[in-house]
Scaffold this motif. Structure first.
Motif, PDB file in Angstrom:
ATOM      1  N   ALA A   9       5.625   1.623 -12.085  1.00  0.00           N
ATOM      2  CA  ALA A   9       4.073   2.575 -10.496  1.00  0.00           C
ATOM      3  C   ALA A   9       2.471   3.166 -10.915  1.00  0.00           C
ATOM      4  O   ALA A   9       2.775   2.847 -12.221  1.00  0.00           O
ATOM      5  CB  ALA A   9       4.967   3.379 -10.382  1.00  0.00           C
ATOM      6  N   ASP A  10       1.698   2.750 -10.267  1.00  0.00           N
ATOM      7  CA  ASP A  10       0.401   3.571 -10.746  1.00  0.00           C
ATOM      8  C   ASP A  10       0.468   4.601  -9.626  1.00  0.00           C
ATOM      9  O   ASP A  10       0.912   4.363  -8.422  1.00  0.00           O
ATOM     10  CB  ASP A  10      -0.460   2.442 -10.564  1.00  0.00           C
ATOM     11  CG  ASP A  10      -0.265   1.591 -12.100  1.00  0.00           C
ATOM     12  OD1 ASP A  10      -0.395   1.836 -12.641  1.00  0.00           O
ATOM     13  OD2 ASP A  10      -1.745   0.161 -10.794  1.00  0.00           O
ATOM     14  N   GLY A  37      -4.185  -2.004  -5.692  1.00  0.00           N
ATOM     15  CA  GLY A  37      -4.494  -0.723  -6.205  1.00  0.00           C
ATOM     16  C   GLY A  37      -6.233  -0.266  -5.493  1.00  0.00           C
ATOM     17  O   GLY A  37      -6.675   0.087  -5.027  1.00  0.00           O
ATOM     18  N   ALA A  38      -6.912  -1.492  -5.978  1.00  0.00           N
ATOM     19  CA  ALA A  38      -8.053  -1.860  -5.122  1.00  0.00           C
ATOM     20  C   ALA A  38      -8.220  -1.664  -3.709  1.00  0.00           C
ATOM     21  O   ALA A  38      -9.534  -0.643  -3.140  1.00  0.00           O
ATOM     22  CB  ALA A  38      -9.189  -3.213  -5.938  1.00  0.00           C
ATOM     23  N   MET A  39      -7.457  -2.350  -3.333  1.00  0.00           N
ATOM     24  CA  MET A  39      -6.794  -2.733  -1.560  1.00  0.00           C
ATOM     25  C   MET A  39      -6.593  -1.066  -0.462  1.00  0.00           C
ATOM     26  O   MET A  39      -7.161  -0.789   0.301  1.00  0.00           O
ATOM     27  CB  MET A  39      -6.597  -3.329  -1.410  1.00  0.00           C
ATOM     28  CG  MET A  39      -6.519  -5.271  -2.159  1.00  0.00           C
ATOM     29  SD  MET A  39      -6.094  -6.391  -1.050  1.00  0.00           S
ATOM     30  CE  MET A  39      -5.670  -6.284   0.719  1.00  0.00           C
ATOM     31  N   MET A  40      -5.536  -0.610  -1.894  1.00  0.00           N
ATOM     32  CA  MET A  40      -4.840   0.578  -0.811  1.00  0.00           C
ATOM     33  C   MET A  40      -5.194   1.763  -1.934  1.00  0.00           C
ATOM     34  O   MET A  40      -5.214   3.185  -0.552  1.00  0.00           O
ATOM     35  CB  MET A  40      -3.363   0.905  -1.140  1.00  0.00           C
ATOM     36  CG  MET A  40      -3.540  -0.872  -0.302  1.00  0.00           C
ATOM     37  SD  MET A  40      -3.075  -1.181   1.647  1.00  0.00           S
ATOM     38  CE  MET A  40      -1.649   1.085   1.720  1.00  0.00           C
ATOM     39  N   LEU A  44      -7.517   5.150  -0.085  1.00  0.00           N
ATOM     40  CA  LEU A  44      -6.877   6.359   0.218  1.00  0.00           C
ATOM     41  C   LEU A  44      -6.721   7.839  -0.593  1.00  0.00           C
ATOM     42  O   LEU A  44      -7.102   8.825  -0.088  1.00  0.00           O
ATOM     43  CB  LEU A  44      -4.856   6.174  -0.070  1.00  0.00           C
ATOM     44  CG  LEU A  44      -5.030   4.407   1.346  1.00  0.00           C
ATOM     45  CD1 LEU A  44      -3.076   4.942   0.914  1.00  0.00           C
ATOM     46  CD2 LEU A  44      -4.404   5.606   2.382  1.00  0.00           C
ATOM     47  N   ALA A  45      -7.095   7.449  -1.815  1.00  0.00           N
ATOM     48  CA  ALA A  45      -7.448   8.863  -2.888  1.00  0.00           C
ATOM     49  C   ALA A  45      -9.015   9.272  -2.804  1.00  0.00           C
ATOM     50  O   ALA A  45      -8.652  10.271  -2.822  1.00  0.00           O
ATOM     51  CB  ALA A  45      -7.253   8.138  -4.431  1.00  0.00           C
ATOM     52  N   LEU A  52       1.370   6.560  -4.986  1.00  0.00           N
ATOM     53  CA  LEU A  52       1.644   6.120  -5.245  1.00  0.00           C
ATOM     54  C   LEU A  52       1.976   4.996  -5.609  1.00  0.00           C
ATOM     55  O   LEU A  52       2.831   5.106  -3.726  1.00  0.00           O
ATOM     56  CB  LEU A  52       3.061   6.495  -6.202  1.00  0.00           C
ATOM     57  CG  LEU A  52       4.180   5.907  -6.793  1.00  0.00           C
ATOM     58  CD1 LEU A  52       3.195   6.964  -8.212  1.00  0.00           C
ATOM     59  CD2 LEU A  52       4.828   6.518  -6.521  1.00  0.00           C
ATOM     60  N   ILE A  53       1.614   3.224  -6.132  1.00  0.00           N
ATOM     61  CA  ILE A  53       2.207   1.956  -5.753  1.00  0.00           C
ATOM     62  C   ILE A  53       2.897   1.787  -7.165  1.00  0.00           C
ATOM     63  O   ILE A  53       3.158   1.247  -7.671  1.00  0.00           O
ATOM     64  CB  ILE A  53       0.645   1.265  -6.063  1.00  0.00           C
ATOM     65  CG1 ILE A  53      -0.546   2.029  -4.802  1.00  0.00           C
ATOM     66  CG2 ILE A  53       0.791  -0.148  -5.394  1.00  0.00           C
ATOM     67  CD1 ILE A  53      -1.971   1.149  -5.034  1.00  0.00           C
TER      68      ILE A  53
END
Length: 57
Positions: A9-10, A37-40, A44-45, A52-53
């Motif tokens: 997870a990231d 991560g770049a798309m979601m 969101l952050a 949490l991905i």
């Protein structure tokens, strides 16, 4: 997991910290190569969520 598989997870957070912020959980079968991560995560952050991905099997 019970069978010994580790799911990676990231975690993405706003620059000001993540204490008390809502959390978005995103589960993806597409791996952790940074595209998800770049798309979601980042958008969101930037909008005030901690994200949490998690990779799926």
């Amino acid at each position: 997991m019970r069978d010994g598989v580790v799911l990676l997870a990231d975690r993405w957070t706003p620059r000001g910290g993540a204490d008390g912020l809502p959390t978005a959980l995103v589960r993806s079968p597409y791996g952790m190569d940074g595209v998800v991560g770049a798309m979601m995560g980042r958008p969101l952050a930037e909008r005030g969520f901690q994200v949490l991905i998690q990779s799926e099997r």
